[in-house]
Design an enzyme around this catalytic site. Structure first.
Site, short mmCIF file in Angstrom:
data_model
loop_
_atom_site.label_atom_id
_atom_site.label_comp_id
_atom_site.label_asym_id
_atom_site.label_seq_id
_atom_site.Cartn_x
_atom_site.Cartn_y
_atom_site.Cartn_z
N GLU A 353 0.83 -1.20 0.00
CA GLU A 353 0.00 0.00 0.00
C GLU A 353 0.87 1.26 0.00
O GLU A 353 0.46 2.30 -0.50
CB GLU A 353 -0.94 0.00 1.21
CG GLU A 353 -2.11 0.96 1.07
CD GLU A 353 -3.19 0.75 2.12
OE1 GLU A 353 -4.23 0.15 1.80
OE2 GLU A 353 -2.97 1.17 3.28
N HIS A 384 6.28 -26.98 3.02
CA HIS A 384 5.44 -28.03 2.45
C HIS A 384 4.36 -27.43 1.54
O HIS A 384 3.38 -28.11 1.23
CB HIS A 384 4.82 -28.85 3.57
CG HIS A 384 5.83 -29.56 4.41
ND1 HIS A 384 6.30 -30.83 4.12
CD2 HIS A 384 6.49 -29.17 5.52
CE1 HIS A 384 7.19 -31.20 5.02
NE2 HIS A 384 7.33 -30.20 5.88
N LYS A 512 -13.83 1.51 -4.23
CA LYS A 512 -14.84 1.94 -3.26
C LYS A 512 -15.89 2.83 -3.92
O LYS A 512 -17.09 2.70 -3.65
CB LYS A 512 -14.17 2.69 -2.10
CG LYS A 512 -13.32 1.82 -1.20
CD LYS A 512 -13.01 2.47 0.14
CE LYS A 512 -12.14 3.68 0.00
NZ LYS A 512 -11.72 4.22 1.31
#
EC number: 5.3.1.9
Length: 547
Positions: A353, A384, A512
């Site tokens: 960000e 793994h 947004k």
């Protein structure tokens, strides 16, 4: 902050030429058997940073430090610490360092010392938290608080959640819960676990208008009132981490229980502020102070230490080398400590960000790579899962390996096994395994080279994969504070070198805005035709399928 395109500097051009030398980590160790002694840095008796397993030599570092000088990292650092408005696109200072200014030295913004306000909020957090922890704060039925829900998103969630998890060995009797996602499942699952009579809700939103946070906050209030059936109960079970006193009061929260923070505190740097109230409630104010002390100590290290010994600066420069010159586009953060399981996610936000920008400080598109993709999981789980690609894939992925020398849970030989993997992975990534070594192993197993020749190539590890090893003495509030601040300052230096503004986040706005436009269109069953065909099709299928 000055506007300097890094690619125009002499150092950058020299680094481009230097890249052609094709430095090899195994070869660098062969040339200097005691390479570790030259390429490690220590912070107090708390943190050791080994960056020797990178494809760098003294010439690389000299040129990178020259790049930092040409890009005026020192001037930018002074500007931040002195309260200049280095967040130019929002005309704001960047002063998370003031929140942990333990010397209480005056720091001015617009001619006003911010420290009295910082100290007042800290004192308020201390008094409030002690009241809750001691059981003196009562819910609407007179019972003490047992559970705390922090409702926030982004920096109002990731930081406090990461720290409370990292410092679980220091937690008290209060149970901490975190809700961030606007998906109703998140708040619903948490509310099923707690009792409204003994639950305290922290609503973390500077404006008290953040969509996700306020949606969850109103749902939590409805849940409380369904049980209490009295509006006055809200003030006994909700507090606000906000600056919007009018809206906080309308919600039903007593503004005496509103903890403020300031526009010079960015969300992803806000855990040191009132946003850290959940941390204080979890581990107590004395431990929170130690978190601040550790960060302050790293702030002093970053500000005062010479370039050659400066840990955040060095980590930033090595990252620039790996990403902008060696072609990596990503960095993995791999903590070998289960308590740090949210550390990578926290700095995924912190880095991406901050430095995920394509417009330079001159207002023009940059012609070089900026912030890398940050990701990671705790070891040994990652071994793994995705280490296969790190070892034998076609993408260069520099890694930060983080581990504590001392564990909070000394069960049997668990920690030795964990740390043996920590040490082994960086060795394997650096040095790999040659074809000759693979063939020798098969020979020692009694197999002829003829019968294994087809499998040999698959067992070769090329090595020469860059890593940093960050060894903590122990994960404590103090060392964690220092570690977080170390990464914060690394990100700051990278942003200066990238010639971008690291402390805004305009990239989150467009989605947004569009969501606010789409939301009213979802309130009826009418077909939607106002978007592109893909978005229209998805919305209309959603309407057809929803209950």
């Amino acid at each position: 902050m000055r506007n300097i395109n890094p690619t125009d500097t002499m150092a950058w051009q020299a680094l481009v030429q230097h890249k052609a030398e094709h430095l090899s980590i195994p070869q660098l160790f062969a040339e200097n058997e005691d390479r570790f002694a030259t390429y490690n840095l220590s912070f107090e008796d708390q943190i050791l940073v080994d960056y020797s397993k990178n494809a760098i030599n003294q010439k690389t570092l000299t040129l990178l430090r020259q790049l930092a000088k040409e890009c005026d990292v020192d001037g930018a650092r002074q500007a931040m610490f002195s309260g200049e408005k280095i967040n130019r696109t929002e005309n704001r200072a960047v002063l998370h360092i003031a929140l942990r200014n333990r010397a209480n030295k005056a720091i001015f913004v617009d001619g006003k010392d911010v420290m009295p306000a910082v100290n007042a909020v800290l004192a308020k957090m201390k008094a409030f938290s002690e009241k809750v922890i001691k059981g003196d704060w009562k819910g609407y039925t007179g019972k003490a608080i047992t559970d705390v829900i922090n409702i926030g998103i982004g920096g109002s969630d990731l930081g406090p959640y990461m720290v409370t998890e990292a410092l679980r060995p220091y937690k008290n009797h209060l149970n901490m819960h975190f809700v961030s996602n606007v998906d109703g499942t998140h708040i619903a699952e948490v509310l099923r676990k707690v009792n409204p009579e003994t639950t305290l809700v922290l609503v973390a939103s500077k404006t008290f208008t953040t969509q996700e946070t306020m949606t969850n906050a109103f749902s939590a209030r409805e849940w409380l009132l369904a049980d209490a059936k009295d509006q006055s109960a809200v003030a006994k079970h909700f507090v606000a981490l906000s600056t919007n006193s009018e809206t906080v009061a309308k919600f039903g929260i007593d503004t005496e229980n509103m903890f403020e923070f300031w526009d010079w505190v960015g969300g992803r740097y806000s855990l040191w502020s009132a946003i850290g109230l959940s941390i204080v409630l979890s581990i107590g104010f004395a431990n929170f102070e130690q978190l601040l002390e550790g960060a302050y100590a790293m702030d002093k290290h970053f500000y005062h230490t010479a370039d050659e010994q400066n840990i955040p600066l060095t980590l930033a420069l090595v990252s620039i080398w790996n990403n902008n010159f060696l072609g990596a586009q990503t960095e993995a953060i791999l903590p070998y400590d289960q308590y740090l399981h949210r550390f990578a996610a926290y700095f995924q936000q912190g880095n991406m960000e901050s430095n995920g920008k394509y417009i330079g400080r001159d207002g023009k598109a940059v012609n070089y790579q900026t912030g890398p993709i940050i990701w990671g999981e705790p070891g040994t789980n990652g071994q793994h899962a995705f280490y296969q690609l790190i070892h034998q894939g076609t993408t260069l992925i520099p890694c930060d390996f983080i581990a504590p020398a001392q564990t909070h849970n000394p069960l049997s030989d668990h920690h030795n096994k964990l740390l043996s993997n920590f040490f082994a992975q960086t060795e394997a990534l650096a040095f790999g395994k040659s074809k000759a070594q693979v063939e020798l192993e098969f020979t020692q197993q009694g197999k002829s080279l003829d019968e294994v020749k087809d499998i040999v190539p698959f067992k070769v590890f090329t090595g020469n994969k860059p890593t940093n090893s960050i060894l903590l003495k122990k994960v404590t509030p103090y060392s964690l504070g220092a570690l977080i601040a170390m990464y914060e300052h690394k990100i700051f230096v990278q942003g200066v070198l990238f010639n971008i503004y690291s402390f805004d986040q305009w990239g989150v706005e467009l989605g947004k805005q569009l969501a606010n436009r789409i939301l009213p269109e979802l309130e009826d069953d009418q077909p939607v035709v106002s978007h592109d065909s893909s978005t229209n099709g998805l919305i209309n299928q959603f309407k057809a399928w929803r209950e």
